[in-house]
Design a protein around this motif. Structure first.
Motif, PDB file in Angstrom:
ATOM      1  N   ASP A  54      45.531  66.919 -56.081  1.00  0.00           N
ATOM      2  CA  ASP A  54      46.733  67.609 -56.553  1.00  0.00           C
ATOM      3  C   ASP A  54      47.988  66.802 -56.233  1.00  0.00           C
ATOM      4  OD1 ASP A  54      47.497  68.115 -53.868  1.00  0.00           O
ATOM      5  OD2 ASP A  54      46.509  70.064 -53.857  1.00  0.00           O
ATOM      6  N   ALA A  55      49.120  67.277 -56.756  1.00  0.00           N
ATOM      7  CA  ALA A  55      50.369  66.524 -56.648  1.00  0.00           C
ATOM      8  C   ALA A  55      50.780  66.311 -55.198  1.00  0.00           C
ATOM      9  CB  ALA A  55      51.471  67.253 -57.412  1.00  0.00           C
ATOM     10  N   HIS A  56      50.637  67.345 -54.372  1.00  0.00           N
ATOM     11  CA  HIS A  56      51.028  67.229 -52.968  1.00  0.00           C
ATOM     12  C   HIS A  56      50.205  66.143 -52.272  1.00  0.00           C
ATOM     13  CE1 HIS A  56      52.333  68.493 -48.960  1.00  0.00           C
ATOM     14  NE2 HIS A  56      51.068  68.463 -48.608  1.00  0.00           N
ATOM     15  N   ALA A  57      48.888  66.191 -52.440  1.00  0.00           N
ATOM     16  CA  ALA A  57      48.026  65.199 -51.794  1.00  0.00           C
ATOM     17  C   ALA A  57      48.282  63.804 -52.346  1.00  0.00           C
ATOM     18  CB  ALA A  57      46.554  65.589 -51.979  1.00  0.00           C
ATOM     19  N   TRP A  58      48.545  63.730 -53.653  1.00  0.00           N
ATOM     20  CA  TRP A  58      48.767  62.419 -54.266  1.00  0.00           C
ATOM     21  C   TRP A  58      50.044  61.775 -53.744  1.00  0.00           C
ATOM     22  CZ3 TRP A  58      52.266  59.918 -57.455  1.00  0.00           C
ATOM     23  CH2 TRP A  58      51.806  58.717 -58.010  1.00  0.00           C
ATOM     24  N   ARG A  59      51.102  62.563 -53.616  1.00  0.00           N
ATOM     25  CA  ARG A  59      52.353  62.011 -53.067  1.00  0.00           C
ATOM     26  C   ARG A  59      52.128  61.454 -51.663  1.00  0.00           C
ATOM     27  NH1 ARG A  59      54.642  67.383 -54.960  1.00  0.00           N
ATOM     28  NH2 ARG A  59      55.409  66.955 -57.082  1.00  0.00           N
ATOM     29  N   HIS A  60      51.397  62.202 -50.854  1.00  0.00           N
ATOM     30  CA  HIS A  60      51.132  61.723 -49.489  1.00  0.00           C
ATOM     31  C   HIS A  60      50.216  60.505 -49.491  1.00  0.00           C
ATOM     32  CE1 HIS A  60      53.254  64.588 -46.917  1.00  0.00           C
ATOM     33  NE2 HIS A  60      53.062  65.462 -47.892  1.00  0.00           N
ATOM     34  N   ALA A  61      49.365  60.392 -50.501  1.00  0.00           N
ATOM     35  CA  ALA A  61      48.529  59.195 -50.621  1.00  0.00           C
ATOM     36  C   ALA A  61      49.397  57.963 -50.890  1.00  0.00           C
ATOM     37  CB  ALA A  61      47.501  59.379 -51.735  1.00  0.00           C
ATOM     38  N   VAL A  62      50.397  58.121 -51.748  1.00  0.00           N
ATOM     39  CA  VAL A  62      51.318  57.013 -52.019  1.00  0.00           C
ATOM     40  C   VAL A  62      52.058  56.625 -50.743  1.00  0.00           C
ATOM     41  CG1 VAL A  62      53.378  56.313 -53.285  1.00  0.00           C
ATOM     42  CG2 VAL A  62      51.572  57.595 -54.453  1.00  0.00           C
ATOM     43  N   LEU A  63      52.541  57.621 -49.998  1.00  0.00           N
ATOM     44  CA  LEU A  63      53.227  57.327 -48.736  1.00  0.00           C
ATOM     45  C   LEU A  63      52.280  56.674 -47.736  1.00  0.00           C
ATOM     46  CD1 LEU A  63      55.472  60.481 -48.250  1.00  0.00           C
ATOM     47  CD2 LEU A  63      56.220  58.152 -48.726  1.00  0.00           C
ATOM     48  N   LYS A  64      51.026  57.091 -47.740  1.00  0.00           N
ATOM     49  CA  LYS A  64      50.052  56.485 -46.829  1.00  0.00           C
ATOM     50  C   LYS A  64      49.920  54.998 -47.126  1.00  0.00           C
ATOM     51  CE  LYS A  64      46.771  56.720 -43.681  1.00  0.00           C
ATOM     52  NZ  LYS A  64      46.662  57.585 -42.505  1.00  0.00           N
ATOM     53  N   CYS A  65      49.908  54.642 -48.405  1.00  0.00           N
ATOM     54  CA  CYS A  65      49.845  53.224 -48.765  1.00  0.00           C
ATOM     55  C   CYS A  65      51.055  52.480 -48.209  1.00  0.00           C
ATOM     56  CB  CYS A  65      49.774  53.061 -50.277  1.00  0.00           C
ATOM     57  SG  CYS A  65      48.202  53.562 -51.007  1.00  0.00           S
ATOM     58  N   LEU A  66      52.232  53.080 -48.330  1.00  0.00           N
ATOM     59  CA  LEU A  66      53.439  52.438 -47.818  1.00  0.00           C
ATOM     60  C   LEU A  66      53.410  52.327 -46.289  1.00  0.00           C
ATOM     61  CD1 LEU A  66      56.025  54.205 -50.135  1.00  0.00           C
ATOM     62  CD2 LEU A  66      55.247  51.830 -50.291  1.00  0.00           C
TER      63      LEU A  66
END
Length: 225
Positions: free
Chosen positions: A154-166
């Motif tokens: 979902d959108a919430h998890a996906w946003r945090h996945a992007v931040l995790k990459c950063l």
């Protein structure tokens, strides 16, 4: 893993192996075929199926020879591809994937994640992706943000996945569907600005990848413009 078909992937792997490796792969795939015919998702009663043992030992047997490995191909690449091929051939379901991931080494877990886009498991493997994104193993994080995550988390998890990459230094180029999902995402833009401000306040450089994603998130979709 450049060929999207099972047959193509098998040819690609076999071309890298010596005779012993090809024979091992043939036996492993024959066992995976039998498992698929019998029902790969059933919980083992007297120990794991033979193909799952092969899955665990692929790193020892699927190593490219110096003469056959394409430029840049590492042993881990070939073992990853062999494990993905086994999962696809066995038509592993969500329960099988959870078992292999839960008991696997980092390399085995990575292969499970890489196989997800090729398996018909629906939302069933989302917990595996979520677990990988909680780790600090960059190889798992990079594998977790592939096409399966782009489609299923979902959108919430996906946003945090992007931040995790950063946070972990995984290039955002690893994030499948980045442009489609990030574009016009105001909440993601807010999170990225907050992260950039925190880094600046701590005297740390803001990575170029953050600026790249922020530019996408701050750009409205064409239909919104």
């Amino acid at each position: 893993m450049t060929d999207g078909t099972v047959a193509g992937l098998r040819r690609e792997i076999a071309a890298r192996l010596d005779r012993a490796g090809r024979e091992w792969l043939d036996r492993a795939l024959a066992e995976a075929v039998r498992a698929a015919e019998d029902g790969a998702g059933e919980a083992p009663r007297t120990g794991p199926p033979a193909w799952e043992l092969r899955f665990a030992s692929a790193g020892r047997h699927c190593r490219p020879t110096a003469a056959t490995a394409p430029v840049g191909a590492a042993a881990t690449d070939t073992a990853d591809a062999a494990r993905v091929l086994l999962l696809r051939t066995a038509r592993a379901d969500a329960a099988t994937l959870a078992r292999l991931y839960g008991h696997g080494t980092a390399a085995e877990r990575r292969a499970v994640l890489l196989a997800l886009p090729h398996l018909d498991v629906g939302q069933g493997a989302v917990p595996i992706v979520e677990d990988a994104l909680r780790t600090n193993d960059t190889t798992l994080v990079a594998a977790a943000v592939g096409p399966y995550a782009a489609e299923h988390i979902d959108a919430h998890a996906w946003r945090h996945a992007v931040l995790k990459c950063l946070f972990t230094g995984v290039p955002v180029s690893a994030v499948a569907g980045l442009e489609e999902r990030a574009r016009g995402d105001a909440e993601l833009a807010r999170m990225l600005r907050d992260h950039a401000a925190e880094r600046a306040a701590a005297g740390r450089a803001v990575p170029d990848d953050l600026h790249r994603v922020l530019d996408l998130a701050a750009t409205p979709h064409p239909e919104e413009g």
